[in-house]
Motif scaffolding. Structure first.
Motif, short mmCIF file in Angstrom:
data_model
loop_
_atom_site.label_atom_id
_atom_site.label_comp_id
_atom_site.label_asym_id
_atom_site.label_seq_id
_atom_site.Cartn_x
_atom_site.Cartn_y
_atom_site.Cartn_z
N GLU A 171 32.97 43.26 50.73
CA GLU A 171 33.04 43.41 49.27
C GLU A 171 31.65 43.64 48.67
O GLU A 171 31.28 43.04 47.66
CB GLU A 171 33.71 42.18 48.63
CG GLU A 171 35.17 42.03 49.06
CD GLU A 171 35.84 40.81 48.45
OE1 GLU A 171 35.15 40.01 47.79
OE2 GLU A 171 37.06 40.65 48.65
N SER A 208 39.40 48.69 47.01
CA SER A 208 38.22 48.24 46.26
C SER A 208 38.62 47.67 44.91
O SER A 208 39.51 48.20 44.24
CB SER A 208 37.27 49.42 46.02
OG SER A 208 36.63 49.77 47.21
N ASN A 209 37.95 46.61 44.51
CA ASN A 209 38.17 46.01 43.19
C ASN A 209 37.14 46.58 42.22
O ASN A 209 35.93 46.45 42.46
CB ASN A 209 38.03 44.49 43.29
CG ASN A 209 38.40 43.79 42.00
OD1 ASN A 209 38.63 44.43 40.97
ND2 ASN A 209 38.44 42.48 42.03
N ALA A 211 36.01 45.47 39.56
CA ALA A 211 35.12 44.43 39.04
C ALA A 211 33.90 44.21 39.93
O ALA A 211 32.86 43.74 39.46
CB ALA A 211 35.89 43.12 38.88
N ASP A 212 34.01 44.56 41.24
CA ASP A 212 32.87 44.39 42.16
C ASP A 212 31.69 45.30 41.79
O ASP A 212 30.55 45.01 42.12
CB ASP A 212 33.30 44.70 43.60
CG ASP A 212 34.27 43.66 44.15
OD1 ASP A 212 34.30 42.54 43.60
OD2 ASP A 212 35.02 43.97 45.09
N GLU A 236 40.32 43.02 34.43
CA GLU A 236 41.38 42.10 34.89
C GLU A 236 42.66 42.28 34.08
O GLU A 236 43.76 42.22 34.62
CB GLU A 236 40.88 40.65 34.79
CG GLU A 236 39.86 40.29 35.88
CD GLU A 236 39.27 38.91 35.70
OE1 GLU A 236 39.49 38.29 34.63
OE2 GLU A 236 38.57 38.45 36.63
N GLN A 239 44.31 45.40 35.30
CA GLN A 239 44.98 45.17 36.58
C GLN A 239 46.33 44.49 36.39
O GLN A 239 47.29 44.79 37.10
CB GLN A 239 44.09 44.34 37.50
CG GLN A 239 42.91 45.12 38.08
CD GLN A 239 41.92 44.24 38.83
OE1 GLN A 239 41.74 43.07 38.49
NE2 GLN A 239 41.25 44.79 39.83
N THR A 244 45.25 50.14 36.81
CA THR A 244 44.22 50.56 37.77
C THR A 244 44.80 51.22 39.03
O THR A 244 44.06 51.86 39.77
CB THR A 244 43.38 49.35 38.21
OG1 THR A 244 44.26 48.36 38.79
CG2 THR A 244 42.64 48.74 37.04
N SER A 245 46.10 51.07 39.27
CA SER A 245 46.70 51.61 40.51
C SER A 245 46.66 53.14 40.50
O SER A 245 46.98 53.78 39.49
CB SER A 245 48.15 51.13 40.66
OG SER A 245 48.91 51.50 39.54
N PRO A 249 38.24 53.27 41.64
CA PRO A 249 37.66 52.01 41.14
C PRO A 249 36.37 52.21 40.34
O PRO A 249 36.11 51.50 39.38
CB PRO A 249 37.41 51.18 42.40
CG PRO A 249 37.38 52.17 43.51
CD PRO A 249 38.27 53.29 43.11
#
Length: 310
Positions: A171, A208-209, A211-212, A236, A239, A244-245, A249
């Motif tokens: 991550e 991948s998120n 937010a990272d 968030e 999501q 977000t899908s 990212p």
């Protein structure tokens, strides 16, 4: 290890006058002589050291194993010229021949790993990746070589694919564009190699998120901690409503940061955000519109504008 971790008083006479014999690993009651505890293991270091040189002399083990070296740090090597100081010309020539033959008789896998791991360290240093990611990527590359997955592909593309896989596993957000820039391999080729390696080696990686990516983008744009927190909150929320899908990212992260900056009155242009995130202005504009519509953020932006006017 302390005797306090064991029995506080003698079970025979109830006395608390206990003696801990470190040499024998026993706890003895001074009042009645009962051996309260025996065969205790002492985990303390068995010597004292006052500087690094003294520690090195007393240590009986070498450096830890690491996949970032072709022999995992366990091999030996005939010394270079500087290591042969004090020897005569005849002896030096003998060692030079040994050194040459040592390199020649190494296997094809070892020769490949020598070159590839040097390239891996270079790219890792350029991207400022932590040691854990470098170690994981070296492990993935070593497995790929042992399974014959490198055959027919350029060494650099497999190195870049292994680094990207390691970044995703730990991550540590790095984009394909960044890996392409640092390795000199096309983005599509890195993506193709990455998918092939993870499939063949059975490496499972979560998506991948967005937010990272926020801390790094936020730092590059010199935004406040409040804006950073707000952007994570927006992502968030996005999501939760499944916005977000199916979307990149980095695009979502850039749009969330752009909206948060507007709400907190730290306006940045779409061009500035796009340059930092490595996406186009069109992508940010599209994601920005979606966030405003679905999350009803327009009211908060209007409030900020109104406060500024007042």
């Amino acid at each position: 290890m302390s005797k306090d971790n064991y029995i506080k008083k003698c079970p025979e006479c109830g006395g608390i006058n206990l003696f801990w014999n470190k040499e024998k690993g026993e706890i003895i009651c001074r009042d009645c002589g009962l051996v309260v505890e025996e065969k205790m293991v002492d985990f303390d270091q068995e010597w004292r050291e006052f500087d690094g040189d003294e520690a090195a002399r007393k240590r009986r083990a070498g450096a830890p194993m690491t996949y970032t070296q072709y022999d995992q740090g366990l091999g030996t090597e005939v010394g270079r010229k500087a290591d042969l100081y004090g020897l005569g010309d005849k002896d030096k020539n003998k060692f030079f021949r040994l050194r040459k033959w040592q390199y020649r008789i190494s296997t094809a896998i070892e020769r490949n790993l020598k070159l590839a791991l040097a390239e891996l360290k270079r790219v890792s240093s350029y991207l400022k990746l932590p040691k854990s990611v470098e170690e994981e990527s070296a492990r993935i590359y070593t497995l790929a070589v042992q399974r014959g997955l490198v055959r027919g592909r350029s060494m650099e593309s497999v190195v870049a694919g292994a680094l990207y896989a390691a970044c995703r596993r730990h991550e540590v957000p790095r984009t394909l564009d960044e890996l392409s820039e640092s390795s000199g391999i096309e983005k599509k080729e890195i993506g193709r190699t990455y998918r092939f390696i993870t499939r063949e080696l059975g490496i499972s990686i979560l998506p991948s998120n967005p937010a990272d990516y926020i801390p790094r983008f936020s730092s590059a744009l010199k935004l406040s901690a409040e804006t950073q927190s707000k952007s994570i909150e927006i992502i968030e929320h996005a999501q939760r409503v499944e916005l977000t899908s199916g979307r990149g990212p980095t695009g979502i992260a850039a749009a969330g940061l752009y909206v948060a900056a507007l709400i907190n009155g730290e306006k940045r242009t779409q061009r500035e955000v796009a340059d930092v995130a490595g996406v186009t202005e069109v992508t940010i504009r599209n994601r920005y519109k979606e966030l405003l519509e679905k999350l009803d953020l327009e009211k908060e932006i209007k409030k900020t504008k109104k406060k500024k006017k007042d």
